[in-house]
Design a protein around this motif. Structure first.
Motif, PDB file in Angstrom:
ATOM      1  N   ARG A   1     144.486  32.862  12.203  1.00 54.01           N
ATOM      2  CA  ARG A   1     144.463  32.632  10.766  1.00 54.01           C
ATOM      3  C   ARG A   1     143.046  32.687  10.215  1.00 54.01           C
ATOM      4  O   ARG A   1     142.091  32.329  10.900  1.00 54.01           O
ATOM      5  CB  ARG A   1     145.065  31.255  10.425  1.00 54.01           C
ATOM      6  N   ALA A   2     142.967  33.125   8.953  1.00 54.11           N
ATOM      7  CA  ALA A   2     141.711  33.054   8.207  1.00 54.11           C
ATOM      8  C   ALA A   2     141.970  32.246   6.942  1.00 54.11           C
ATOM      9  O   ALA A   2     142.983  32.466   6.248  1.00 54.11           O
ATOM     10  CB  ALA A   2     141.207  34.437   7.854  1.00 54.11           C
ATOM     11  N   TYR A   3     141.103  31.296   6.661  1.00 56.87           N
ATOM     12  CA  TYR A   3     141.213  30.461   5.465  1.00 56.87           C
ATOM     13  C   TYR A   3     140.180  30.946   4.451  1.00 56.87           C
ATOM     14  O   TYR A   3     138.983  31.031   4.758  1.00 56.87           O
ATOM     15  CB  TYR A   3     140.991  28.987   5.811  1.00 56.87           C
ATOM     16  N   VAL A   4     140.650  31.272   3.239  1.00 55.82           N
ATOM     17  CA  VAL A   4     139.802  31.875   2.205  1.00 55.82           C
ATOM     18  C   VAL A   4     139.816  30.993   0.958  1.00 55.82           C
ATOM     19  O   VAL A   4     140.887  30.698   0.410  1.00 55.82           O
ATOM     20  CB  VAL A   4     140.293  33.292   1.851  1.00 55.82           C
ATOM     21  N   THR A   5     138.639  30.591   0.500  1.00 55.95           N
ATOM     22  CA  THR A   5     138.554  29.805  -0.735  1.00 55.95           C
ATOM     23  C   THR A   5     138.439  30.740  -1.925  1.00 55.95           C
ATOM     24  O   THR A   5     137.922  31.852  -1.824  1.00 55.95           O
ATOM     25  CB  THR A   5     137.341  28.867  -0.733  1.00 55.95           C
ATOM     26  N   ASP A   6     138.924  30.284  -3.082  1.00 58.60           N
ATOM     27  CA  ASP A   6     138.720  31.019  -4.324  1.00 58.60           C
ATOM     28  C   ASP A   6     138.363  30.028  -5.417  1.00 58.60           C
ATOM     29  O   ASP A   6     138.557  28.822  -5.276  1.00 58.60           O
ATOM     30  CB  ASP A   6     139.960  31.840  -4.701  1.00 58.60           C
ATOM     31  N   GLN A   7     137.820  30.552  -6.489  1.00 59.07           N
ATOM     32  CA  GLN A   7     137.302  29.680  -7.534  1.00 59.07           C
ATOM     33  C   GLN A   7     138.388  29.150  -8.475  1.00 59.07           C
ATOM     34  O   GLN A   7     138.090  28.511  -9.486  1.00 59.07           O
ATOM     35  CB  GLN A   7     136.208  30.401  -8.314  1.00 59.07           C
TER      36      GLN A   7
ATOM     37  N   PRO B   1     136.008  25.505  -4.904  1.00 56.19           N
ATOM     38  CA  PRO B   1     135.726  25.392  -3.471  1.00 56.19           C
ATOM     39  C   PRO B   1     134.749  26.475  -3.028  1.00 56.19           C
ATOM     40  O   PRO B   1     135.005  27.669  -3.198  1.00 56.19           O
ATOM     41  CB  PRO B   1     137.105  25.555  -2.819  1.00 56.19           C
ATOM     42  N   ALA B   2     133.629  26.062  -2.468  1.00 56.03           N
ATOM     43  CA  ALA B   2     132.537  26.992  -2.189  1.00 56.03           C
ATOM     44  C   ALA B   2     132.397  27.355  -0.720  1.00 56.03           C
ATOM     45  O   ALA B   2     131.777  28.369  -0.399  1.00 56.03           O
ATOM     46  CB  ALA B   2     131.213  26.400  -2.683  1.00 56.03           C
TER      47      ALA B   2
ATOM     48  N   GLY C   1     133.042  22.015  -5.638  1.00 59.13           N
ATOM     49  CA  GLY C   1     132.126  21.669  -6.715  1.00 59.13           C
ATOM     50  C   GLY C   1     132.568  20.472  -7.514  1.00 59.13           C
ATOM     51  O   GLY C   1     132.064  20.223  -8.610  1.00 59.13           O
ATOM     52  N   GLN C   2     133.493  19.703  -6.964  1.00 62.25           N
ATOM     53  CA  GLN C   2     134.039  18.545  -7.666  1.00 62.25           C
ATOM     54  C   GLN C   2     133.147  17.327  -7.452  1.00 62.25           C
ATOM     55  O   GLN C   2     132.730  17.042  -6.333  1.00 62.25           O
ATOM     56  CB  GLN C   2     135.453  18.269  -7.148  1.00 62.25           C
ATOM     57  N   ASP C   3     132.885  16.584  -8.522  1.00 61.59           N
ATOM     58  CA  ASP C   3     131.976  15.438  -8.432  1.00 61.59           C
ATOM     59  C   ASP C   3     132.550  14.274  -7.630  1.00 61.59           C
ATOM     60  O   ASP C   3     131.909  13.752  -6.720  1.00 61.59           O
ATOM     61  CB  ASP C   3     131.628  14.935  -9.838  1.00 61.59           C
ATOM     62  N   GLU C   4     133.740  13.830  -7.987  1.00 60.39           N
ATOM     63  CA  GLU C   4     134.252  12.578  -7.444  1.00 60.39           C
ATOM     64  C   GLU C   4     134.757  12.717  -6.007  1.00 60.39           C
ATOM     65  O   GLU C   4     134.605  11.805  -5.196  1.00 60.39           O
ATOM     66  CB  GLU C   4     135.383  12.055  -8.344  1.00 60.39           C
TER      67      GLU C   4
ATOM     68  N   THR D   1     129.272  19.883  -3.802  1.00 64.31           N
ATOM     69  CA  THR D   1     128.717  20.401  -2.560  1.00 64.31           C
ATOM     70  C   THR D   1     128.700  21.928  -2.605  1.00 64.31           C
ATOM     71  O   THR D   1     129.445  22.553  -3.363  1.00 64.31           O
ATOM     72  CB  THR D   1     129.548  19.936  -1.355  1.00 64.31           C
ATOM     73  N   ALA D   2     127.839  22.539  -1.777  1.00 59.82           N
ATOM     74  CA  ALA D   2     127.726  23.996  -1.780  1.00 59.82           C
ATOM     75  C   ALA D   2     128.235  24.602  -0.482  1.00 59.82           C
ATOM     76  O   ALA D   2     129.079  25.482  -0.488  1.00 59.82           O
ATOM     77  CB  ALA D   2     126.280  24.419  -2.026  1.00 59.82           C
ATOM     78  N   ARG D   3     127.692  24.150   0.650  1.00 59.22           N
ATOM     79  CA  ARG D   3     128.081  24.707   1.937  1.00 59.22           C
ATOM     80  C   ARG D   3     128.347  23.582   2.919  1.00 59.22           C
ATOM     81  O   ARG D   3     127.833  22.469   2.772  1.00 59.22           O
ATOM     82  CB  ARG D   3     126.992  25.635   2.484  1.00 59.22           C
TER      83      ARG D   3
END
Length: 334
Positions: free
Chosen positions: A232-238, A263-264, A280-283, A307-309
């Motif tokens: 499997r490959a997990y891919v994030t999108d904006q 999600p970055a 990129g969520q604050d809480e 968070t970034a990475r």
């Protein structure tokens, strides 16, 4: 443990990447946060993005985009012990399997910088395509693949010579990130161009031939990780979701998994049982997915910061996330 609030006034950087990928990057602090005394927090330079840990787990390397540096962290103390200068706009980092070299994409100079991890000296600069962003090293350590976001291509570097090998590999629009299967036979590239008909390109590393995958992933795919079994490959999108790709069929498995805003990055544990997602969520900036059910839950962390990475230590006990808004790295147990 008290909550750490890292939000600061807005100042935007990496304008080229923002224009290319349409990704909203978090606010940035005026300088490094003075929080090094907090457990698990390391102050680095402004807008830290990519992060990698050496195979022996002794050091972490952080690309600081705004201050054009790479911070070297002693993971036993969470202290910065060295700072590599001489870069333009570093974005991503990758360590060779033997731990001897670090490859850093320098997006502002259209190049990859090679660093000797024993001396923290820059050994060479390899010019690739325009705005190199993602970097990954084959499991055998012989080649480095680099996504060139503004050239719609991937460059391959021979680690024996630190020279570009062959012509650029044409992929989809605005390639940002990539990951290899454990056997190194395929590289999965995420293409972040808006409305791209091929959000994922698969490279056969024996021939560098490309198979485009026309799969319905959300807007601006941004990061990818492959499970240890390669299935499997997990891919994030904006759009705030993670898609699961069956690497055998090239099809999506189930519905997109809802996570936090923007999600970055994504990382899979060594046993393949969990997938961690930096958002990129604050809480609630970090989520974890149970791969047996593909259900996501928040990771309870004392953070109020996007968070970034994210990267995981080789022993599978710790995770590191970069906090671009405040010039810091946060370590937590997993």
């Amino acid at each position: 443990m008290r909550t750490l609030d890292f939000r600061r006034p807005v100042r935007f950087g990496l304008a080229v990447l923002l224009a290319l990928a349409g990704v909203l990057v978090s606010p940035v602090a005026a300088g490094p946060v003075g929080a090094a005394t907090e457990p698990g927090v390391t102050s680095v330079d402004r807008r830290p993005l990519g992060i990698a840990v050496t195979p022996d787990g002794s050091h972490a390397y952080v690309a600081n985009s705004d201050w054009s540096t790479v911070s070297v962290i002693d993971t036993s103390t969470d202290k910065v012990i060295h700072k590599v200068r001489g870069l333009s706009d570093p974005a991503a980092v990758a360590v060779t399997p033997d731990g001897r070299r670090l490859y850093v994409t320098d997006s502002g100079a259209d190049s990859v910088v090679v660093i000797d991890t024993a001396t923290n000296v820059i050994l060479s600069r390899v010019y690739v395509g325009q705005v190199p962003m993602g970097v990954a090293i084959t499991p055998d350590g012989r080649r480095v693949y680099v996504t060139n976001a503004a050239s719609d291509s991937v460059s391959v570097i021979d680690t024996d010579t630190d020279k570009v090998a062959g012509d650029p590999i044409r992929v989809g629009s605005t390639p940002i990130d990539l990951a290899f299967t454990p056997d190194g036979r395929r590289a999965y590239v995420v293409n972040s161009g808006y409305g791209s008909p091929t959000p994922v390109s698969v490279i056969d590393t024996a021939t560098n031939k490309v198979t485009p995958l026309h799969v319905p992933i959300g807007n601006f795919p941004y990061a990818v990780a492959v499970t240890p079994d390669g299935r499997r490959a997990y891919v994030t999108d904006q759009n705030g979701t993670v898609s699961v790709l069956d690497t055998k069929t090239g099809k999506l498995l189930g519905a997109p998994i809802l996570v936090g805003w923007k999600p970055a990055d994504v990382a899979v544990t060594a046993d393949g049982r969990r997938v961690y997602v930096a958002t990129g969520q604050d809480e609630t900036p970090v989520y974890v997915i149970d791969t047996s059910t593909d259900k996501a839950t928040t990771v309870p962390l004392p953070l109020h910061s996007p968070t970034a990475r994210i990267t995981l230590t080789p022993d599978g006990h710790q995770a590191y996330v970069t906090l671009p808004c405040c010039g810091a790295v946060y370590r937590f147990a997993i």
